[in-house]
Structure formats: structure tokens, C-alpha cells
Design a protein around this motif. Structure first.
Motif, PDB file in Angstrom:
ATOM      1  N   GLY A   1       0.797  -1.230   0.000  1.00 26.36           N
ATOM      2  CA  GLY A   1       0.000   0.000   0.000  1.00 26.36           C
ATOM      3  C   GLY A   1       0.828   1.278   0.000  1.00 26.36           C
ATOM      4  N   HIS A   2       2.097   1.177   0.460  1.00 30.94           N
ATOM      5  CA  HIS A   2       2.940   2.383   0.457  1.00 30.94           C
ATOM      6  C   HIS A   2       3.237   2.859  -0.958  1.00 30.94           C
ATOM      7  CE1 HIS A   2       5.705  -1.034   0.205  1.00 30.94           C
ATOM      8  NE2 HIS A   2       6.618  -0.233  -0.279  1.00 30.94           N
ATOM      9  N   LEU A   3       2.974   2.000  -1.965  1.00 29.73           N
ATOM     10  CA  LEU A   3       3.211   2.407  -3.350  1.00 29.73           C
ATOM     11  C   LEU A   3       1.983   3.093  -3.951  1.00 29.73           C
ATOM     12  CD1 LEU A   3       5.345  -0.666  -4.470  1.00 29.73           C
ATOM     13  CD2 LEU A   3       6.046   1.467  -3.373  1.00 29.73           C
TER      14      LEU A   3
ATOM     15  N   ALA B   1      -4.877  -0.554   2.466  1.00 32.49           N
ATOM     16  CA  ALA B   1      -3.646  -1.351   2.470  1.00 32.49           C
ATOM     17  C   ALA B   1      -2.518  -0.519   3.056  1.00 32.49           C
ATOM     18  CB  ALA B   1      -3.289  -1.792   1.056  1.00 32.49           C
ATOM     19  N   GLY B   2      -1.482  -1.177   3.466  1.00 27.09           N
ATOM     20  CA  GLY B   2      -0.346  -0.461   4.051  1.00 27.09           C
ATOM     21  C   GLY B   2       0.311  -1.282   5.137  1.00 27.09           C
ATOM     22  N   SER B   3      -0.507  -2.066   5.846  1.00 25.78           N
ATOM     23  CA  SER B   3       0.070  -3.005   6.783  1.00 25.78           C
ATOM     24  C   SER B   3       0.514  -4.206   5.946  1.00 25.78           C
ATOM     25  CB  SER B   3      -0.968  -3.411   7.826  1.00 25.78           C
ATOM     26  OG  SER B   3      -0.405  -4.348   8.699  1.00 25.78           O
TER      27      SER B   3
ATOM     28  N   GLY C   1       5.177  -6.420  -2.477  1.00 24.36           N
ATOM     29  CA  GLY C   1       6.601  -6.168  -2.595  1.00 24.36           C
ATOM     30  C   GLY C   1       7.365  -7.455  -2.342  1.00 24.36           C
ATOM     31  N   ASP C   2       8.699  -7.409  -2.484  1.00 20.61           N
ATOM     32  CA  ASP C   2       9.484  -8.604  -2.125  1.00 20.61           C
ATOM     33  C   ASP C   2       9.915  -8.546  -0.655  1.00 20.61           C
ATOM     34  OD1 ASP C   2      11.329  -6.573  -2.656  1.00 20.61           O
ATOM     35  OD2 ASP C   2      12.482  -7.720  -4.128  1.00 20.61           O
ATOM     36  N   GLY C   3      10.192  -7.355  -0.147  1.00 25.83           N
ATOM     37  CA  GLY C   3      10.416  -7.230   1.297  1.00 25.83           C
ATOM     38  C   GLY C   3       9.160  -7.653   2.049  1.00 25.83           C
ATOM     39  N   GLU C   4       8.026  -7.398   1.450  1.00 24.66           N
ATOM     40  CA  GLU C   4       6.738  -7.780   2.057  1.00 24.66           C
ATOM     41  C   GLU C   4       6.654  -9.288   2.282  1.00 24.66           C
ATOM     42  OE1 GLU C   4       3.352  -6.314  -0.148  1.00 24.66           O
ATOM     43  OE2 GLU C   4       1.926  -7.030   1.366  1.00 24.66           O
ATOM     44  N   LEU C   5       7.399 -10.053   1.481  1.00 22.92           N
ATOM     45  CA  LEU C   5       7.350 -11.519   1.624  1.00 22.92           C
ATOM     46  C   LEU C   5       7.993 -11.988   2.926  1.00 22.92           C
ATOM     47  CD1 LEU C   5       8.185 -12.708  -2.014  1.00 22.92           C
ATOM     48  CD2 LEU C   5       5.964 -12.174  -0.999  1.00 22.92           C
TER      49      LEU C   5
ATOM     50  N   ASN D   1       9.809  -7.634  -7.586  1.00 25.11           N
ATOM     51  CA  ASN D   1      11.093  -8.182  -7.108  1.00 25.11           C
ATOM     52  C   ASN D   1      12.252  -7.225  -7.434  1.00 25.11           C
ATOM     53  OD1 ASN D   1      12.980 -11.255  -7.794  1.00 25.11           O
ATOM     54  ND2 ASN D   1      12.971  -9.945  -6.015  1.00 25.11           N
ATOM     55  N   ASN D   2      12.291  -6.099  -6.700  1.00 27.63           N
ATOM     56  CA  ASN D   2      13.369  -5.120  -6.925  1.00 27.63           C
ATOM     57  C   ASN D   2      14.565  -5.357  -5.989  1.00 27.63           C
ATOM     58  OD1 ASN D   2      12.476  -4.125  -4.457  1.00 27.63           O
ATOM     59  ND2 ASN D   2      11.324  -2.423  -5.360  1.00 27.63           N
ATOM     60  N   ASP D   3      14.442  -6.354  -5.129  1.00 20.56           N
ATOM     61  CA  ASP D   3      15.500  -6.689  -4.156  1.00 20.56           C
ATOM     62  C   ASP D   3      15.903  -5.494  -3.284  1.00 20.56           C
ATOM     63  OD1 ASP D   3      17.037  -8.783  -2.979  1.00 20.56           O
ATOM     64  OD2 ASP D   3      18.840  -7.883  -3.824  1.00 20.56           O
ATOM     65  N   CYS D   4      14.975  -4.553  -3.118  1.00 17.31           N
ATOM     66  CA  CYS D   4      15.218  -3.422  -2.211  1.00 17.31           C
ATOM     67  C   CYS D   4      14.084  -3.365  -1.202  1.00 17.31           C
ATOM     68  CB  CYS D   4      15.225  -2.101  -2.976  1.00 17.31           C
ATOM     69  SG  CYS D   4      16.650  -1.857  -4.038  1.00 17.31           S
ATOM     70  N   GLN D   5      14.383  -2.979   0.003  1.00 16.91           N
ATOM     71  CA  GLN D   5      13.342  -2.712   0.984  1.00 16.91           C
ATOM     72  C   GLN D   5      13.752  -1.492   1.797  1.00 16.91           C
ATOM     73  OE1 GLN D   5      13.930  -6.794   3.024  1.00 16.91           O
ATOM     74  NE2 GLN D   5      13.319  -5.449   4.697  1.00 16.91           N
TER      75      GLN D   5
ATOM     76  N   TRP E   1      16.039   5.094  -1.911  1.00 17.10           N
ATOM     77  CA  TRP E   1      14.876   5.778  -2.485  1.00 17.10           C
ATOM     78  C   TRP E   1      13.578   5.049  -2.181  1.00 17.10           C
ATOM     79  CZ3 TRP E   1      14.479  10.633  -3.837  1.00 17.10           C
ATOM     80  CH2 TRP E   1      15.658  11.335  -4.069  1.00 17.10           C
ATOM     81  N   HIS E   2      13.630   4.083  -1.297  1.00 18.26           N
ATOM     82  CA  HIS E   2      12.393   3.376  -0.909  1.00 18.26           C
ATOM     83  C   HIS E   2      11.329   4.354  -0.420  1.00 18.26           C
ATOM     84  CE1 HIS E   2       9.659   0.903   1.546  1.00 18.26           C
ATOM     85  NE2 HIS E   2       9.827   1.853   2.439  1.00 18.26           N
ATOM     86  N   GLY E   3      11.723   5.270   0.495  1.00 17.15           N
ATOM     87  CA  GLY E   3      10.678   6.072   1.156  1.00 17.15           C
ATOM     88  C   GLY E   3      10.938   7.561   1.168  1.00 17.15           C
TER      89      GLY E   3
HETATM   90  C1  LIG Z   1       3.346  -4.891   8.895  1.00 18.01           C
HETATM   91  C2  LIG Z   1       4.246  -3.772   8.477  1.00 18.01           C
HETATM   92  N1  LIG Z   1       5.503  -3.699   8.957  1.00 18.01           N
HETATM   93  C3  LIG Z   1       6.331  -2.692   8.578  1.00 18.01           C
HETATM   94  C4  LIG Z   1       5.885  -1.719   7.713  1.00 18.01           C
HETATM   95  C5  LIG Z   1       6.805  -0.574   7.313  1.00 18.01           C
HETATM   96  N2  LIG Z   1       7.269  -0.729   5.933  1.00 18.01           N
HETATM   97  C6  LIG Z   1       6.667  -0.097   4.918  1.00 18.01           C
HETATM   98  S1  LIG Z   1       7.319  -0.483   3.418  1.00 18.01           S
HETATM   99  C7  LIG Z   1       8.480  -1.503   4.131  1.00 18.01           C
HETATM  100  C8  LIG Z   1       9.478  -2.267   3.277  1.00 18.01           C
HETATM  101  C9  LIG Z   1       8.804  -3.100   2.265  1.00 18.01           C
HETATM  102  O1  LIG Z   1       9.713  -3.596   1.333  1.00 18.01           O
HETATM  103  P1  LIG Z   1       9.197  -4.001  -0.102  1.00 18.01           P
HETATM  104  O2  LIG Z   1       7.972  -4.809   0.043  1.00 18.01           O
HETATM  105  O3  LIG Z   1      10.330  -4.647  -0.809  1.00 18.01           O
HETATM  106  O4  LIG Z   1       8.788  -2.634  -0.780  1.00 18.01           O
HETATM  107  P2  LIG Z   1       9.748  -1.636  -1.629  1.00 18.01           P
HETATM  108  O5  LIG Z   1      10.912  -1.297  -0.758  1.00 18.01           O
HETATM  109  O6  LIG Z   1      10.148  -2.351  -2.864  1.00 18.01           O
HETATM  110  O7  LIG Z   1       8.884  -0.433  -1.886  1.00 18.01           O
HETATM  111  C10 LIG Z   1       8.312  -1.534   5.521  1.00 18.01           C
HETATM  112  C11 LIG Z   1       9.150  -2.329   6.432  1.00 18.01           C
HETATM  113  C12 LIG Z   1       4.545  -1.835   7.234  1.00 18.01           C
HETATM  114  N3  LIG Z   1       4.030  -0.950   6.364  1.00 18.01           N
HETATM  115  N4  LIG Z   1       3.760  -2.866   7.612  1.00 18.01           N
END
Ligand SMILES: Cc1ncc(C[n+]2csc(CCOP(=O)(O)OP(=O)(O)O)c2C)c(N)n1
Length: 292
Positions: free
Chosen positions: A84-86, A132-134, A164-168, A194-198, A273-275
Motif C-alpha cells: 500500500g505504500h506504493l 492497504a499499508g500493513s 513487494g518482495d520485502g513484504e514476503l 522483485n526489486n531486491d530493495c526494501q 529511495w524506498h521512502g
Molecule cells: C506490517 C508492516 N511492517 C512494517 C511496515 C513498514 N514498511 C513499509 S514499506 C516496508 C518495506 C517493504 O519492502 P518491499 O515490500 O520490498 O517494498 P519496496 O521497498 O520495494 O517499496 C516496511 C518495512 C509496514 N508498512 N507494515
């Protein structure tokens, strides 16, 4: 140098297009992301930019069925942005598809806006299927939608979800994966960005999620690996999903190799540049690079 932000008024149809036309749309989406994040002074640049080609094919090449003027039409396909942050790329896509006025993109993250930092159902923004976002929650919501279409409505509309991939790294994601094949959700298409960045590093270094193909296959998915910036790859993978939906009981997982910040040279492949939003000078440079 002064910087006055204006959004071009263009909207785009949802019908098959040449890669050249799709590329113009993807560039428009990227430009919107840069402009709205600069105005907001906060938000997630990198992942929003890297989803531009995928969102373009989903919404502007005739793949997803929707009616932006009557968007709650029951027969619509469903799209869930679990990451959801995207939200900025989702908002730009919806505006350019005619769900709301393009001008509204300038209100991202402002007090009282419908364009919250993460999509919220309470804003009643047309086109938003779920809050979304959690991280890790959206994919389970998508699975609920897929189950409801398949077993209650007995309809064959599509359910597409991007994580996301960090989301996994969220454990709930793997419960969702297990449920997808247990319930034979061939109508589910799970796209991994799958950008391999979080948020604070490379995914492979923070918490290694690999090998991904083998993991999703073990959970019963038909897995397709693609270049997430290549229109032909994206179209091919979505066609395979459509075939799976008709002919199999298997959910589909598309692992899309992407580059965070794609399209803006100084952001590309940099997890920093994630956030962050671009400042004034960075915005000028980014817009010059993306010039339409
Ligand atoms: C449950 C939960 N934990 C932590 C966060 C904080 N958070 C937002 S985005 C993010 C990293 C996610 O990585 P990825 O899915 O790879 O997204 P990308 O960096 O590619 O945008 C984190 C830890 C959140 N939104 N929800």
C-alpha cells in the motif's frame, strides 16, 4: 530555477496498444509520481516508479475489465495493491484511467485528501478496492475476493494482487500462499515486485527470501519469471495467467524482476529511495530525464 508543477490533462483508453504507446503512458505515470511526491514532500518514490510498466499493461492494454465511471460494477476485475505504500503509482493510474480528475494528484498526502499516504477505503476514492499499508494483509484480502468469486458468485473475473518482495518477509504471506492452492484459486494472479530493495537494505541481505520460484512452486503456484519493465514479458505472463484461470486449478505467481526507481537515473536500484520524495533540484532533473 523556479519550479511550477502542473499535471497534463491526458487520460488513456483501456484497449490493446503498441509498446511505443504503452511506453508513453508509463512515462506519464512516472512523471505524475515525481510531481505528486515533490508536492507532498514525503512518500515512496522508488517502488512507485518501478511498477510503471506493470500498471500500464494492467490498466491500459485491455487486460483488466473496469468501468471508471461506474466503478463498483459487480462484474469488474479486482486489483489489490498489497504494498500500500506504493499508493502514488496507483493514484496516478486511476486518475489517468478516468476514475477521478488528474488535478487531484496534486493533493497527495495533504490534510483531508482522498489521496492518503496509503490507500484507505474510508476516503471513498473511486477505484480503491481495499485499504492497504500493513504489509502482508492485502494478499489475504485478494484471496478472500478470489474465493468469493469462485465459490459464492461462481464468476470468472480476475483478481490481481501486487506485493513487494520485502513484504514476503511477513509470515502471513506464506499462510496466504498455502491457502491459494488449497482453495484452487486459479483466478488469483500474485505479482511480486522483485526489486531486491526494501526500507533499509537489499532484501537478500536483510532477510533472504530466495529462492523464490521454488518457494512459490512448493506452495502450488504456476510461477512465471519476467523482466517487469518489458511490455512483451508482462503481456505474455498475463496471458499465461488467463490460460491458467480457464484451464487449471493453479494460482499464478508472476515474479517480476524490477529496478527500484526505474526511469530516474539517480534513484535506480538504490534502496535509499524506498521512502523519500525528490527535493526541488532532484525533481527538475527527474522531470528532464522523463520528458515526454
Ligand atoms: C506490517 C508492516 N511492517 C512494517 C511496515 C513498514 N514498511 C513499509 S514499506 C516496508 C518495506 C517493504 O519492502 P518491499 O515490500 O520490498 O517494498 P519496496 O521497498 O520495494 O517499496 C516496511 C518495512 C509496514 N508498512 N507494515
Amino acid at each position: 530555477m523556479s519550479l511550477v508543477i502542473k499535471f497534463t490533462p491526458d487520460t488513456f483508453t483501456n484497449s490493446p496498444k503498441t509498446n511505443h504507446e504503452l511506453s508513453h503512458i508509463a512515462r506519464t505515470l512516472r512523471t505524475d509520481v515525481v510531481k505528486s511526491l515533490y508536492l507532498a514532500k514525503s512518500g515512496h518514490s522508488g517502488g512507485s516508479l518501478d511498477l510503471s510498466e506493470i500498471m500500464t499493461v494492467l490498466y491500459f492494454n485491455g487486460f483488466l475489465k473496469y468501468n471508471s465511471k461506474n466503478w463498483k460494477d459487480k462484474s469488474r476485475d479486482r486489483f489489490v495493491l498489497s504494498a500500500g505504500h506504493l499508493a502514488p503509482i496507483l493514484y496516478s493510474t486511476l486518475a489517468r484511467a478516468g476514475f477521478f480528475e488528474v488535478e487531484e494528484l496534486g493533493t497527495l498526502r495533504k490534510l483531508g485528501t482522498r489521496l492518503q499516504g496509503h490507500p484507505g477505503l474510508d476516503t471513498n476514492l473511486p477505484g480503491i478496492e481495499t485499504s492497504a499499508g500493513s504489509l502482508g494483509q492485502g494478499i489475504s484480502i485478494a484471496i478472500g475476493m478470489a474465493m468469493s468469486h469462485k465459490y459464492l458468485d461462481k464468476t470468472s473475473q480476475k483478481v490481481i494482487c501486487i506485493t513487494g518482495d520485502g513484504e514476503l518477509e511477513e509470515g502471513t504471506v506464506w499462510e496466504a500462499a498455502m491457502a491459494s492452492s488449497n482453495f484452487k484459486l486459479s483466478n488469483l494472479c500474485w505479482i511480486v515486485d522483485n526489486n531486491d530493495c526494501q526500507i533499509d537494505g537489499r532484501v537478500s541481505e536483510v532477510m533472504n527470501i530466495y529462492p523464490l520460484r521454488e518457494k512459490f512452486e512448493a506452495f502450488g503456484f504456476d510461477v512465471i519469471e519476467i523482466d517487469g519493465h518489458n511490455f512483451d514479458d508482462i503481456k505474455m505472463a498475463l496471458s499465461k495467467y488467463e490460460a491458467n484461470l480457464k484451464n487449471t486449478d493453479k494460482p499464478t505467481c508472476i515474479i517480476a524482476k524490477t529496478y527500484m526507481g526505474k526511469g530516474v537515473s539517480f534513484m535506480e536500484n538504490k534502496y535509499e529511495w524506498h521512502g523519500n520524495p525528490p527535493n526541488k533540484d532532484q525533481t527538475i532533473q527527474a522531470l528532464n530525464e522523463l520528458e515526454l
